[in-house]
Every structure is written in structure tokens, then in C-alpha cells.
Design a protein around this motif. Structure first.
Motif, PDB file in Angstrom:
ATOM      1  N   PRO A 111     -30.897  71.212  65.059  1.00 20.66           N
ATOM      2  CA  PRO A 111     -31.642  69.988  64.735  1.00 20.66           C
ATOM      3  C   PRO A 111     -32.207  69.279  65.964  1.00 20.66           C
ATOM      4  O   PRO A 111     -33.218  68.579  65.860  1.00 20.66           O
ATOM      5  CB  PRO A 111     -30.600  69.122  64.020  1.00 20.66           C
ATOM      6  N   THR A 112     -31.563  69.455  67.112  1.00 19.30           N
ATOM      7  CA  THR A 112     -32.072  68.812  68.333  1.00 19.30           C
ATOM      8  C   THR A 112     -33.477  69.289  68.674  1.00 19.30           C
ATOM      9  O   THR A 112     -34.290  68.512  69.184  1.00 19.30           O
ATOM     10  CB  THR A 112     -31.129  69.078  69.510  1.00 19.30           C
ATOM     11  N   ASP A 116     -36.579  66.838  69.163  1.00 15.84           N
ATOM     12  CA  ASP A 116     -37.337  66.860  70.420  1.00 15.84           C
ATOM     13  C   ASP A 116     -38.832  67.007  70.154  1.00 15.84           C
ATOM     14  O   ASP A 116     -39.656  66.354  70.815  1.00 15.84           O
ATOM     15  CB  ASP A 116     -36.849  67.998  71.316  1.00 15.84           C
ATOM     16  N   LEU A 117     -39.183  67.863  69.194  1.00 15.77           N
ATOM     17  CA  LEU A 117     -40.600  68.036  68.882  1.00 15.77           C
ATOM     18  C   LEU A 117     -41.181  66.748  68.305  1.00 15.77           C
ATOM     19  O   LEU A 117     -42.311  66.370  68.635  1.00 15.77           O
ATOM     20  CB  LEU A 117     -40.791  69.187  67.890  1.00 15.77           C
ATOM     21  N   TYR A 118     -40.415  66.048  67.481  1.00 12.28           N
ATOM     22  CA  TYR A 118     -40.891  64.774  66.939  1.00 12.28           C
ATOM     23  C   TYR A 118     -41.096  63.763  68.062  1.00 12.28           C
ATOM     24  O   TYR A 118     -42.072  62.998  68.058  1.00 12.28           O
ATOM     25  CB  TYR A 118     -39.908  64.235  65.910  1.00 12.28           C
ATOM     26  N   GLY A 119     -40.195  63.762  69.045  1.00 11.50           N
ATOM     27  CA  GLY A 119     -40.372  62.882  70.202  1.00 11.50           C
ATOM     28  C   GLY A 119     -41.628  63.221  70.981  1.00 11.50           C
ATOM     29  O   GLY A 119     -42.361  62.316  71.427  1.00 11.50           O
ATOM     30  N   PRO A 140     -30.116  72.322  56.660  1.00 13.53           N
ATOM     31  CA  PRO A 140     -30.434  71.156  55.829  1.00 13.53           C
ATOM     32  C   PRO A 140     -30.673  69.881  56.624  1.00 13.53           C
ATOM     33  O   PRO A 140     -31.525  69.068  56.264  1.00 13.53           O
ATOM     34  CB  PRO A 140     -29.193  71.020  54.938  1.00 13.53           C
ATOM     35  N   SER A 141     -29.944  69.682  57.719  1.00 11.22           N
ATOM     36  CA  SER A 141     -30.117  68.448  58.498  1.00 11.22           C
ATOM     37  C   SER A 141     -31.507  68.371  59.121  1.00 11.22           C
ATOM     38  O   SER A 141     -32.068  67.282  59.277  1.00 11.22           O
ATOM     39  CB  SER A 141     -29.042  68.341  59.577  1.00 11.22           C
ATOM     40  N   SER A 142     -32.079  69.522  59.476  1.00  9.25           N
ATOM     41  CA  SER A 142     -33.440  69.521  60.027  1.00  9.25           C
ATOM     42  C   SER A 142     -34.444  69.108  58.961  1.00  9.25           C
ATOM     43  O   SER A 142     -35.364  68.318  59.218  1.00  9.25           O
ATOM     44  CB  SER A 142     -33.789  70.910  60.580  1.00  9.25           C
TER      45      SER A 142
END
Length: 380
Positions: A111-112, A116-119, A140-142
């Protein structure tokens, strides 16, 4: 407040036609040997992508984006800032500046990486959306994290489907020639290719209609006639269920709309998936379903399986939304499609409220008060 009592009946298929449509859209599990062979081929296809040179893999994604109608630019690897490809989607409704990151992973993407891509997207001065492509899968968390955000996740199975859909069959020629060399469990190494986690292959529900008007497609994941939650309504403002089992996607240029559905990953308590089309009355107050002509629903159950098609009734000027049909899960776990048509003069709000989705009173009160009673034409 009184309600109008007009009945808006759509076309009624006869009994034989309904039976044929249900059989046509039956989502059956294959026998063990056929399923094992298909899984072996899919594993090998993903292994071939995983074994590609990193630069070649990025170029393949860029070529795919160009085939989807985008203007593409590969970024310099020394200063890409986590972005591998940039694309300009010129579609006037869904287009924008897209940043793409590719992950040639054999294990589930953490999920990190998604965060990171969203950031990166938030700090990019030009980009309006981001896409993360992997050869493996997302947890699922992603999917929960990207819900409501302009971020799209494409797993390995979906990537293979997109590549084949846009004509890149030569990439997988070796898989066709030697799929039997892959381990029977679909996960082991074979011919020196690396082991890889394989995401379930989703079905594609492609919607076609004629005319110049744009319509929104929505899906409700339900138990009986009630949505599991407000988050289990997938539409233009919520592109995915919390677990990612149902998602609205773009990139299928020969379809007006596309839903990705992983039937096997739908929540255990869900036994119904409802498909709705609606006019965009917020941006076009006078819009109705009258322009929803010649609608057809196409089910592509897998990249290597033949598609099934069912033709539906045209929309009516008196409605601003219509239920196209529903998939129901039977006791054996298979899914049957029924073209259960119904019109909604109150639009998408009225349609989703019928399944228990909460709508803000300011937004939905008029739709309820002015709702015209509708008739369900086909009832299983």
C-alpha cells in the motif's frame, strides 16, 4: 405530496428469450482441467511480462497507452520522480494529464507504493490523474485507499486483458506455444521464469449504445434488494467498491462504458449485482433516456473466452435513469444475468435509493417526492 401514477413499460422479452439470455450470461466455473490449463497460461503470460527488460516493459506500457488514443511521453529515468510514463488523454469527458508508474513485481504491491504515487500526483503541477500498473496484484487496503481519488490500479490480469484487447498478442506468443510447461499449481517457476502472484481475472462488462448523448453507468453490490453499503455503489463519483471487486474503468475505446467485475471476489454476503444507466441531468437538466438507443451489454468473462452479448430495450423520454438488469448468485455460487428492466423518472438518485443507498435530503428529496411509480418488466 401526491405522486403521478403513470406506468412506463419497456419491452417485455418472452419466456424463451429470457431463458436464453440467462443461459447466455451464466458465469460458470470451468471443469478442473480446463481451469488449470487457463491458469497455467495466465501465469506464463505474467511471467513473460515480469521477465522483460525494464525499459522494454515501460515502452510496452507507452505503446498500450498510444493504442488507447493517448499522446505519450516516456520520462527520463534519472529524473522521473517516480513517474515512468506521461500521457495526455484527449477524451473531452474523461480525459486529462495522466502520470503512470509501472511495477514489475512478483508479489502483492505494498500500500505504501500506492500512497507514494498519490503524493506524487498531488505535487505534480500538470497531472490530473495517476495510474499504477503492476504484473502482480493489489491488496484490499490499496483499493480502499484509492476510493474516491483520481488514482487507478491495474493488476497483472487486467494488464494482460488490456494488451490483448488492443492487439498486443505477439507479446504472449511464447505462452501459447508452451503454457503446459508451467507448474500445475500456477505459482512455481518454469523454464527459468520467476514465480509470481496471480490476481483473479475479472470479467469485463462492456456497455454500447447509439446516439451522441453521454450516459453514466452505475453498479450496486447488493444482498437481495439492498446495497451492502453506500460505498458499494460504483458510479462516476466512486469508481470502485472498497475491495476493488467492481470498478469503473476507461481504456476500452470501442465501448461507451466498462465495468471490471471480479465475481469470485465479491463479498460473501453479496448475492446480487445491479447495473443502472442514467442521464447526466446535473450538467444537462433536460437530458432523458430517449437517446439511449440500441443498448447492448457484452460480457467478456476472460481474455481467452468468447464474449456473450444481450440486446436491451431503448430508453424512454419519460425516464432519466433505467435499470438494465442484474446478476444473481445461485446456491452453487454461479451468477445468472436477468435483463430486469425498469425506468426511473427521478434519475440515478431514485434508482439507488430504491436499493437503500442514502442520499442527502437536499439532493434527493425532490427525486423522491416527484418519483413516478415504475414497473419492473422482468422479474426472476
Amino acid at each position: 405530496m401526491s405522486r403521478s401514477r403513470k406506468l412506463h413499460r419497456l419491452s417485455t422479452p418472452d419466456t424463451d428469450e429470457r431463458r436464453a439470455q440467462r443461459m447466455l450470461f451464466r458465469h460458470l466455473r470451468d471443469d478442473t482441467n480446463a481451469d488449470r490449463g487457463r491458469m497455467a497460461r495466465r501465469v506464463r503470460e505474467l511471467q513473460l511480462l515480469l521477465a522483460m527488460d525494464p525499459v522494454e516493459f515501460e515502452r510496452l506500457i507507452a505503446r498500450l497507452m498510444e493504442a488507447m488514443g493517448m499522446k505519450v511521453e516516456l520520462t527520463a529515468r534519472s529524473r522521473d520522480g517516480g513517474v515512468d510514463v506521461r500521457g495526455l488523454d484527449t477524451d473531452p469527458f474523461r480525459g486529462g494529464n495522466v502520470i503512470v508508474q509501472v511495477k514489475r513485481y512478483r508479489d502483492t504491491v505494498a500500500p505504501t507504493a500506492v500512497r507514494d504515487l498519490y503524493g506524487t500526483l498531488q505535487h505534480d503541477g500538470a497531472a490530473t490523474k495517476a495510474v499504477l500498473v503492476t504484473t502482480s496484484r493489489f491488496g484490499p487496503s490499496s483499493h480502499q485507499f484509492v476510493a474516491g481519488k483520481p488514482v487507478t490500479l491495474i493488476n497483472g490480469a487486467e494488464l494482460v486483458g488490456l494488451l490483448k484487447h488492443h492487439g498486443f498478442h505477439e507479446v504472449f506468443a511464447a505462452a501459447r506455444d508452451g503454457a503446459g510447461a508451467v507448474a500445475a499449481d500456477g505459482a512455481g517457476e518454469a523454464d527459468g521464469l520467476p514465480a509470481i502472484e496471480v490476481a483473479a481475472e475479472p470479467a469485463r462488462l462492456l456497455l454500447h449504445w447509439t446516439g451522441e448523448e453521454e450516459y453514466d453507468i452505475a453498479a450496486l453490490v447488493c444482498r437481495g434488494n439492498a446495497a451492502l453499503s453506500d460505498e458499494h455503489l460504483v458510479f462516476y463519483n466512486n469508481g470502485s467498491t472498497p475491495d476493488g471487486s467492481v470498478r469503473l474503468v476507461t481504456g476500452y475505446g470501442d465501448a461507451n462504458a466498462c465495468l471490471m467485475v471480479d465475481f469470485d471476489a465479491l463479498p460473501a454476503e453479496a448475492d446480487r449485482l445491479v447495473i443502472v444507466a442514467a442521464a447526466d441531468t446535473e450538467n444537462h437538466p433536460g437530458a432523458t433516456m430517449a437517446g439511449f438507443g440500441g443498448p447492448a451489454l457484452i460480457l467478456e468473462a476472460g481474455a481467452d473466452q468468447p464474449a456473450s452479448v444481450v440486446h436491451l430495450a431503448d430508453g424512454a423520454e419519460t425516464n432519466t435513469a433505467m435499470r438494465l438488469g442484474r446478476f444473481d448468485r445461485d446456491e452453487a455460487g454461479d451468477w445468472d444475468f436477468t435483463p430486469a428492466l425498469a425506468g426511473y423518472p427521478g434519475g440515478l438518485r431514485q434508482a439507488v435509493m430504491a436499493y437503500g443507498v442514502e442520499v442527502d435530503e437536499a439532493d434527493g428529496a425532490d427525486a423522491v417526492d416527484e418519483a413516478v411509480e415504475v414497473v419492473e418488466v422482468v422479474e426472476a
